[in-house]
Design an enzyme around this catalytic site. Structure first.
Site, PDB file in Angstrom:
ATOM      1  N   ASP A   1       8.855 -43.787  30.555  1.00  0.00           N
ATOM      2  CA  ASP A   1       8.606 -43.225  31.876  1.00  0.00           C
ATOM      3  C   ASP A   1       8.874 -44.262  32.952  1.00  0.00           C
ATOM      4  O   ASP A   1       8.299 -44.207  34.045  1.00  0.00           O
ATOM      5  CB  ASP A   1       7.164 -42.709  31.968  1.00  0.00           C
ATOM      6  CG  ASP A   1       6.961 -41.793  33.164  1.00  0.00           C
ATOM      7  OD1 ASP A   1       5.784 -41.628  33.592  1.00  0.00           O
ATOM      8  OD2 ASP A   1       7.962 -41.261  33.700  1.00  0.00           O
TER       9      ASP A   1
ATOM     10  N   LYS B   1      14.850 -44.647  35.054  1.00  0.00           N
ATOM     11  CA  LYS B   1      15.593 -43.716  34.184  1.00  0.00           C
ATOM     12  C   LYS B   1      16.898 -44.329  33.684  1.00  0.00           C
ATOM     13  O   LYS B   1      17.326 -44.036  32.578  1.00  0.00           O
ATOM     14  CB  LYS B   1      15.852 -42.411  34.926  1.00  0.00           C
ATOM     15  CG  LYS B   1      14.614 -41.831  35.616  1.00  0.00           C
ATOM     16  CD  LYS B   1      13.382 -41.796  34.716  1.00  0.00           C
ATOM     17  CE  LYS B   1      12.109 -41.708  35.524  1.00  0.00           C
ATOM     18  NZ  LYS B   1      10.883 -41.968  34.718  1.00  0.00           N
TER      19      LYS B   1
ATOM     20  N   ASP C   1       9.942 -38.907  29.650  1.00  0.00           N
ATOM     21  CA  ASP C   1       9.652 -38.070  30.810  1.00  0.00           C
ATOM     22  C   ASP C   1      10.916 -37.923  31.657  1.00  0.00           C
ATOM     23  O   ASP C   1      11.854 -38.719  31.560  1.00  0.00           O
ATOM     24  CB  ASP C   1       8.531 -38.711  31.645  1.00  0.00           C
ATOM     25  CG  ASP C   1       8.007 -37.750  32.718  1.00  0.00           C
ATOM     26  OD1 ASP C   1       7.486 -38.223  33.733  1.00  0.00           O
ATOM     27  OD2 ASP C   1       8.142 -36.510  32.545  1.00  0.00           O
ATOM     28  N   ASN C   2      10.937 -36.874  32.485  1.00  0.00           N
ATOM     29  CA  ASN C   2      11.945 -36.691  33.537  1.00  0.00           C
ATOM     30  C   ASN C   2      13.362 -36.415  33.059  1.00  0.00           C
ATOM     31  O   ASN C   2      14.335 -36.937  33.636  1.00  0.00           O
ATOM     32  CB  ASN C   2      11.950 -37.903  34.478  1.00  0.00           C
ATOM     33  CG  ASN C   2      10.577 -38.226  34.964  1.00  0.00           C
ATOM     34  OD1 ASN C   2      10.041 -39.303  34.687  1.00  0.00           O
ATOM     35  ND2 ASN C   2       9.970 -37.297  35.687  1.00  0.00           N
TER      36      ASN C   2
ATOM     37  N   GLU D   1       5.876 -32.941  38.058  1.00  0.00           N
ATOM     38  CA  GLU D   1       4.472 -33.092  38.404  1.00  0.00           C
ATOM     39  C   GLU D   1       4.185 -32.583  39.820  1.00  0.00           C
ATOM     40  O   GLU D   1       4.879 -32.894  40.760  1.00  0.00           O
ATOM     41  CB  GLU D   1       4.011 -34.563  38.271  1.00  0.00           C
ATOM     42  CG  GLU D   1       4.884 -35.589  38.942  1.00  0.00           C
ATOM     43  CD  GLU D   1       5.928 -36.181  38.015  1.00  0.00           C
ATOM     44  OE1 GLU D   1       6.349 -35.488  37.073  1.00  0.00           O
ATOM     45  OE2 GLU D   1       6.353 -37.322  38.238  1.00  0.00           O
TER      46      GLU D   1
HETATM   47  C1  705 Z   1      14.111 -54.091  33.991  1.00  0.00           C
HETATM   48  C2  705 Z   1      13.783 -52.766  34.617  1.00  0.00           C
HETATM   49  C3  705 Z   1      13.392 -51.773  33.540  1.00  0.00           C
HETATM   50  N1  705 Z   1      12.210 -52.254  32.870  1.00  0.00           N
HETATM   51  C4  705 Z   1      10.947 -52.045  33.302  1.00  0.00           C
HETATM   52  N2  705 Z   1       9.963 -52.710  32.663  1.00  0.00           N
HETATM   53  C5  705 Z   1       8.680 -52.528  33.046  1.00  0.00           C
HETATM   54  N3  705 Z   1       8.282 -51.697  34.037  1.00  0.00           N
HETATM   55  C6  705 Z   1       9.251 -51.018  34.677  1.00  0.00           C
HETATM   56  C7  705 Z   1      10.619 -51.154  34.358  1.00  0.00           C
HETATM   57  N4  705 Z   1      11.329 -50.323  35.159  1.00  0.00           N
HETATM   58  C8  705 Z   1      10.443 -49.720  35.970  1.00  0.00           C
HETATM   59  N5  705 Z   1       9.190 -50.125  35.686  1.00  0.00           N
HETATM   60  C9  705 Z   1       7.947 -49.639  36.278  1.00  0.00           C
HETATM   61  O1  705 Z   1       7.838 -48.286  35.844  1.00  0.00           O
HETATM   62  C10 705 Z   1       7.519 -47.437  36.962  1.00  0.00           C
HETATM   63  C11 705 Z   1       8.746 -46.706  37.367  1.00  0.00           C
HETATM   64  C12 705 Z   1       8.897 -45.417  37.104  1.00  0.00           C
HETATM   65  C13 705 Z   1      10.138 -44.709  37.546  1.00  0.00           C
HETATM   66  N6  705 Z   1       9.846 -43.286  37.594  1.00  0.00           N
HETATM   67  C14 705 Z   1      10.498 -42.511  38.440  1.00  0.00           C
HETATM   68  O2  705 Z   1      11.411 -42.939  39.152  1.00  0.00           O
HETATM   69  C15 705 Z   1      10.069 -41.107  38.544  1.00  0.00           C
HETATM   70  C16 705 Z   1      10.530 -40.378  39.648  1.00  0.00           C
HETATM   71  C17 705 Z   1      10.146 -39.051  39.827  1.00  0.00           C
HETATM   72  C18 705 Z   1      10.636 -38.312  40.988  1.00  0.00           C
HETATM   73  C19 705 Z   1      11.037 -36.986  40.848  1.00  0.00           C
HETATM   74  C20 705 Z   1      11.518 -36.272  41.960  1.00  0.00           C
HETATM   75  C21 705 Z   1      11.578 -36.884  43.207  1.00  0.00           C
HETATM   76  F1  705 Z   1      12.008 -36.200  44.279  1.00  0.00           F
HETATM   77  C22 705 Z   1      11.164 -38.209  43.346  1.00  0.00           C
HETATM   78  C23 705 Z   1      10.704 -38.924  42.241  1.00  0.00           C
HETATM   79  C24 705 Z   1       9.283 -38.436  38.895  1.00  0.00           C
HETATM   80  C25 705 Z   1       8.832 -39.175  37.795  1.00  0.00           C
HETATM   81  O3  705 Z   1       8.011 -38.619  36.880  1.00  0.00           O
HETATM   82  C26 705 Z   1       9.234 -40.493  37.607  1.00  0.00           C
HETATM   83  O4  705 Z   1       8.790 -41.154  36.493  1.00  0.00           O
HETATM   84  C27 705 Z   1       7.042 -48.377  38.046  1.00  0.00           C
HETATM   85  O5  705 Z   1       5.684 -48.668  37.874  1.00  0.00           O
HETATM   86  C28 705 Z   1       7.924 -49.598  37.793  1.00  0.00           C
HETATM   87  O6  705 Z   1       7.366 -50.780  38.344  1.00  0.00           O
HETATM   88 MG    MG Z   2       7.908 -39.770  35.080  1.00  0.00          MG
END
Ligand code: 705
Ligand code: MG
Length: 214
Positions: A141, A144, A169-170, A199
């Site tokens: 999650d 993406k 997810d997503n 969500e």
């Molecule tokens: C090296 C980068 C990849 N590795 C990583 N390692 C550890 N943590 C990571 C991470 N990438 C991202 N994260 C963390 O995960 C989380 C990111 C989640 C990204 N999720 C989304 O973009 C998302 C976005 C939507 C969304 C849907 C529709 C919309 F209009 C706007 C947003 C819905 C969701 O359910 C989502 O999960 C943050 O806390 C970020 O700091």
């Molecule tokens: Mg999500």
């Protein structure tokens, strides 16, 4: 200074949820995010699908990629057997700080190990650092565009075994097209799409469950 959305979510938990009661923490976040401010928690509709997969797998080892505020972390941890080992990776320190407090409010701090850092850095170190051989369940999650590269990294690091379950997810929104194409076309996975909604909205979204076959 202005509070952040995760800080406002934490305040809603501390105000409306009962300490030590994971279900009240989940309810408080869902109420806040449906009535006050949308946030990217998996939410209750997809959360119920997540719950059913966790219960079916009954995992001894779980990895979550992307903790955010800890909403799905609390859902998963509240369903694990006492001996289970659960690692959640979060690389944003501000989000990690909020998630730790949400997890603690739910009384689940002993069930979860929140590791601050990037999945790509930590996945190769998990075996030696945490004494985990393979994961029974992985919940994806995070960003993406990293679903596929991290899945291939987990394969290369020998963290998946025959029967390991990946739940992503997503699938629709925002979508992870290269990941979905991979797990649906690869002979090494058996995949199933659980149709649901994004969500707190009426938009379509869903979870992809993929079982590693070899
Ligand atoms: C090296 C980068 C990849 N590795 C990583 N390692 C550890 N943590 C990571 C991470 N990438 C991202 N994260 C963390 O995960 C989380 C990111 C989640 C990204 N999720 C989304 O973009 C998302 C976005 C939507 C969304 C849907 C529709 C919309 F209009 C706007 C947003 C819905 C969701 O359910 C989502 O999960 C943050 O806390 C970020 O700091
Ligand atoms: Mg999500």
């Amino acid at each position: 200074t202005q509070s952040t959305r995760p800080q406002r979510i934490l305040s809603a938990v501390q105000k409306n949820a009962t300490r030590g009661d994971p279900r009240s923490v989940i309810r408080a976040i869902d109420q806040f995010c449906s009535q006050k401010e949308w946030a990217m928690n998996v939410g209750n509709e997809k959360g119920c699908i997540l719950d059913s997969v966790v219960s079916e797998v009954n995992p001894a080892t779980v990895l979550e990629l992307g903790t955010y505020c800890g909403y799905s972390t609390v859902r998963i941890a509240s369903l694990l057997p006492p001996y289970a080992k659960f690692i959640t990776l979060e690389f944003n320190p501000d989000f990690a700080a909020v998630a730790r407090q949400v997890i603690a409010w739910a009384g689940l701090e002993d069930k979860v190990q929140l590791v601050e850092g990037a999945s790509s850095d930590w996945i190769p170190k998990i075996k030696e650092q945490f004494g985990i051989k393979t994961f029974d369940l992985v919940f994806l999650d995070h960003w993406k565009e990293h679903y596929l590269s991290d899945t291939k990294l987990m394969e290369e690091c020998g963290l998946l075994r025959k029967g390991s379950v990946l739940l992503a997810d997503n699938v629709i929104c925002p979508g992870a097209p290269d990941y979905v194409e991979y797990v649906r076309s690869s002979p090494r996975y058996k995949s199933h799409y659980f149709r649901s909604h994004l969500e707190y909205t009426k938009a379509e979204d869903g979870l992809e469950k993929s079982v590693f076959l070899e």
